[in-house]
Design an enzyme around this catalytic site. Structure first.
Site, PDB file in Angstrom:
ATOM      1  N   GLU A  89      -0.721 -10.791  -5.091  1.00 33.18           N
ATOM      2  CA  GLU A  89       0.242 -11.498  -4.256  1.00 33.18           C
ATOM      3  C   GLU A  89      -0.451 -12.535  -3.387  1.00 33.18           C
ATOM      4  O   GLU A  89      -1.583 -12.355  -2.943  1.00 33.18           O
ATOM      5  CB  GLU A  89       1.000 -10.482  -3.384  1.00 33.18           C
ATOM      6  CG  GLU A  89       1.882  -9.599  -4.256  1.00 33.18           C
ATOM      7  CD  GLU A  89       2.778  -8.640  -3.482  1.00 33.18           C
ATOM      8  OE1 GLU A  89       3.934  -8.482  -3.892  1.00 33.18           O
ATOM      9  OE2 GLU A  89       2.334  -8.050  -2.487  1.00 33.18           O
ATOM     10  N   CYS A 102      -2.230 -17.265   2.380  1.00 34.77           N
ATOM     11  CA  CYS A 102      -3.016 -16.036   2.383  1.00 34.77           C
ATOM     12  C   CYS A 102      -3.292 -15.650   0.927  1.00 34.77           C
ATOM     13  O   CYS A 102      -2.364 -15.504   0.135  1.00 34.77           O
ATOM     14  CB  CYS A 102      -2.213 -14.950   3.105  1.00 34.77           C
ATOM     15  SG  CYS A 102      -3.031 -13.356   3.123  1.00 34.77           S
ATOM     16  N   CYS A 109      -7.916  -2.724  -4.120  1.00 31.56           N
ATOM     17  CA  CYS A 109      -9.026  -2.689  -3.175  1.00 31.56           C
ATOM     18  C   CYS A 109      -9.619  -1.296  -3.206  1.00 31.56           C
ATOM     19  O   CYS A 109      -8.900  -0.309  -3.328  1.00 31.56           O
ATOM     20  CB  CYS A 109      -8.536  -3.007  -1.764  1.00 31.56           C
ATOM     21  SG  CYS A 109      -9.884  -3.177  -0.564  1.00 31.56           S
ATOM     22  N   CYS A 113      -8.674   1.797   3.276  1.00 31.17           N
ATOM     23  CA  CYS A 113      -8.411   1.892   4.716  1.00 31.17           C
ATOM     24  C   CYS A 113      -7.095   2.648   4.917  1.00 31.17           C
ATOM     25  O   CYS A 113      -6.124   2.444   4.178  1.00 31.17           O
ATOM     26  CB  CYS A 113      -8.336   0.506   5.347  1.00 31.17           C
ATOM     27  SG  CYS A 113      -9.891  -0.406   5.185  1.00 31.17           S
ATOM     28  N   CYS A 116      -3.555   0.673   5.250  1.00 30.36           N
ATOM     29  CA  CYS A 116      -3.289  -0.523   4.433  1.00 30.36           C
ATOM     30  C   CYS A 116      -2.692  -0.140   3.082  1.00 30.36           C
ATOM     31  O   CYS A 116      -3.245   0.706   2.369  1.00 30.36           O
ATOM     32  CB  CYS A 116      -4.591  -1.304   4.224  1.00 30.36           C
ATOM     33  SG  CYS A 116      -4.380  -2.754   3.191  1.00 30.36           S
ATOM     34  N   CYS A 345       0.867  -8.678   6.934  1.00 36.90           N
ATOM     35  CA  CYS A 345      -0.481  -8.118   6.798  1.00 36.90           C
ATOM     36  C   CYS A 345      -0.408  -6.666   6.360  1.00 36.90           C
ATOM     37  O   CYS A 345       0.320  -5.869   6.938  1.00 36.90           O
ATOM     38  CB  CYS A 345      -1.217  -8.118   8.132  1.00 36.90           C
ATOM     39  SG  CYS A 345      -1.336  -9.700   8.911  1.00 36.90           S
TER      40      CYS A 345
HETATM   41  N1  SAH Z   1     -10.346  -6.569   3.150  1.00 35.27           N
HETATM   42  C1  SAH Z   1     -10.297  -7.652   4.091  1.00 35.27           C
HETATM   43  C2  SAH Z   1      -9.191  -8.609   3.761  1.00 35.27           C
HETATM   44  C3  SAH Z   1      -7.792  -8.086   3.986  1.00 35.27           C
HETATM   45  S1  SAH Z   1      -7.236  -8.864   5.412  1.00 35.27           S
HETATM   46  C4  SAH Z   1     -10.215  -7.091   5.503  1.00 35.27           C
HETATM   47  O1  SAH Z   1     -10.049  -5.882   5.635  1.00 35.27           O
HETATM   48  O2  SAH Z   1     -10.350  -7.832   6.464  1.00 35.27           O
HETATM   49  C5  SAH Z   1      -5.779  -8.107   5.812  1.00 35.27           C
HETATM   50  C6  SAH Z   1      -5.682  -7.871   7.312  1.00 35.27           C
HETATM   51  O3  SAH Z   1      -4.471  -7.120   7.563  1.00 35.27           O
HETATM   52  C7  SAH Z   1      -6.837  -7.041   7.814  1.00 35.27           C
HETATM   53  O4  SAH Z   1      -7.170  -7.342   9.130  1.00 35.27           O
HETATM   54  C8  SAH Z   1      -6.223  -5.687   7.698  1.00 35.27           C
HETATM   55  O5  SAH Z   1      -6.951  -4.760   8.445  1.00 35.27           O
HETATM   56  C9  SAH Z   1      -4.826  -5.920   8.188  1.00 35.27           C
HETATM   57  N2  SAH Z   1      -3.885  -4.873   7.790  1.00 35.27           N
HETATM   58  C10 SAH Z   1      -4.001  -4.013   6.770  1.00 35.27           C
HETATM   59  N3  SAH Z   1      -2.956  -3.180   6.722  1.00 35.27           N
HETATM   60  C11 SAH Z   1      -2.146  -3.533   7.737  1.00 35.27           C
HETATM   61  C12 SAH Z   1      -0.874  -3.072   8.193  1.00 35.27           C
HETATM   62  N4  SAH Z   1      -0.252  -2.082   7.585  1.00 35.27           N
HETATM   63  N5  SAH Z   1      -0.325  -3.685   9.257  1.00 35.27           N
HETATM   64  C13 SAH Z   1      -0.950  -4.716   9.857  1.00 35.27           C
HETATM   65  N6  SAH Z   1      -2.128  -5.208   9.454  1.00 35.27           N
HETATM   66  C14 SAH Z   1      -2.735  -4.622   8.413  1.00 35.27           C
END
Ligand code: SAH
Length: 368
Positions: A89, A102, A109, A113, A116, A345
């Site tokens: 996406e 974006c 991935c 985390c 996420c 995000c």
């Molecule tokens: N792997 C990289 C790139 C992904 S960036 C990284 O972790 O930075 C995506 C951003 O959205 C990151 O800051 C991530 O931590 C954040 N993110 C992930 N899940 C989220 C959620 N459920 N709500 C808000 N932000 C989230």
């Protein structure tokens, strides 16, 4: 060979191998990235013989847009099909003063985390250069950018619709280092999309060796998904912290900043209700941030099906921000965009066919 896999230096090497002059790279790149033309038959400033050779040796396959969703706030999300049956996406976020795309760097991935949804899909594979830059090309095409260019002008591209790119889609960009670097080259190259490096942001969950490597090879803006101020909590929220704890991460960030004339690093901090959002956390974050040129982006947590967290209430987010501001840390709360279409995000899922499971340290070390 896919033309979209080649940054300028790779394209020059390719033409050198055919005993053609280096400026052929510029001719082809202008067609592709300024005019949006990928059929070599239409590249009329190349000789017929050269066009025939290119047609025989190259192709220009791109990820294909298979679905588009438009949010009430104007955010658009595209599902793009990649080879092998998966899909990633990309999200376009229009704002008054800029348009941000974006972009995804991996199908799925491996970092897993806790908060996420991409991580919950598992990991399939790295995207190729063509699949990464192809997301920007396709988005520009759909938004009508190529129609606005004047044929064969040797100037920078005109009338940008996408002015900023964030490597914040699916995947961990530093675990697909070489392809991400080459794709970012094409984003910033005047013969590519000509974006200023500071308008390209790479966000990482904290792949420390990758940060050092990036510092030496690239000038893009760096963002770090921090999300916790203690290793005990960060170990749980972002398992990669077990390999690269906060102190090491911040040391790498300082190095990055030092290598870029003291540029600020952006720290992303998701606001998770009753997990990391106390006043004590805010003060501890302020103390960490004072040790280097830093900005903080507070991200309201975006929920997704099966998620175990809740977003902190607005008042708590504001209080958290105010504590940081009082400590002179530049802090903004990121506006949630596109959440009605799951484009915000952490909500990107695409279609991942998991092959490998989860993060392990050896894999991270090998990839860097
Ligand atoms: N792997 C990289 C790139 C992904 S960036 C990284 O972790 O930075 C995506 C951003 O959205 C990151 O800051 C991530 O931590 C954040 N993110 C992930 N899940 C989220 C959620 N459920 N709500 C808000 N932000 C989230």
């Amino acid at each position: 060979m896919n033309l979209f896999d080649l940054n300028q230096s790779a394209m020059r090497d390719y033409f050198a191998g055919m005993a053609e002059p280096p400026f052929r790279a510029g001719q082809v790149m202008r067609w592709v990235y300024h005019q949006g033309i990928t059929g070599v038959g239409e590249m009329t400033n190349l000789s017929k013989q050269l066009r025939a050779r290119l047609a025989a040796q190259t192709h220009s396959h791109l990820p294909k847009i298979i679905a588009e969703q438009l949010s009430q706030d104007g955010t658009r999300k595209w599902l793009m099909q990649i080879e092998g049956g998966g899909a990633v996406e990309s999200v376009f976020i229009p704002e008054a003063e800029r348009g941000t795309l974006c972009i995804s760097s991996q199908a799925g991935c491996a970092l897993n985390c806790a908060f996420c949804s991409t991580g919950k899909q598992g990991y399939n594979r790295n995207l190729s250069v063509a699949e990464i830059i192809g997301q920007l090309w396709q988005a520009n095409k759909t938004l009508g950018y190529f129609d606005k260019q004047t044929p064969d002008k040797k100037t920078r591209p005109q009338a940008r619709i996408i002015s900023n790119v964030v490597m914040m889609g699916m995947g961990e960009p530093l675990l697909n280092f070489d392809n991400v670097i080459a794709a970012m080259d094409l984003m910033s190259d005047d013969l590519g999309f000509g974006l200023a490096n500071k308008r390209i942001t790479l966000s990482t969950a904290g792949v420390v060796p990758g940060i050092y490597k990036l510092a030496r090879q690239s000038n893009v803006s760096l963002a770090i998904s921090l999300h916790a101020v203690s290793d005990a909590l960060r170990d749980v929220l972002l398992p990669i912290n077990q390999a690269y704890p906060i102190a090491e991460l911040l040391k790498a960030c300082r190095y990055y900043s030092d290598m870029h004339k003291g540029a600020s690093v952006t720290f992303e901090y998701i606001m998770l209700h009753n997990v990391n959002d106390t006043e004590h956390d805010a003060r501890a974050l302020a103390r960490l941030m004072r040790t280097l040129p830093a900005k903080v982006n507070l991200i309201p947590f975006n929920d997704f099906p099966g998620g175990e967290f809740a977003c902190s209430p607005r008042q708590k987010i504001d209080k958290f921000r105010d504590i940081l501001l009082k400590s002179d840390i530049i802090t903004i709360t990121r506006k949630t965009r596109g959440d009605d279409i799951n484009a915000a995000c952490g909500q990107l899922v695409g279609k991942v066919i998991p092959r490998a499971g989860r993060y392990n340290k050896q894999q991270v070390m090998r990839s860097c």
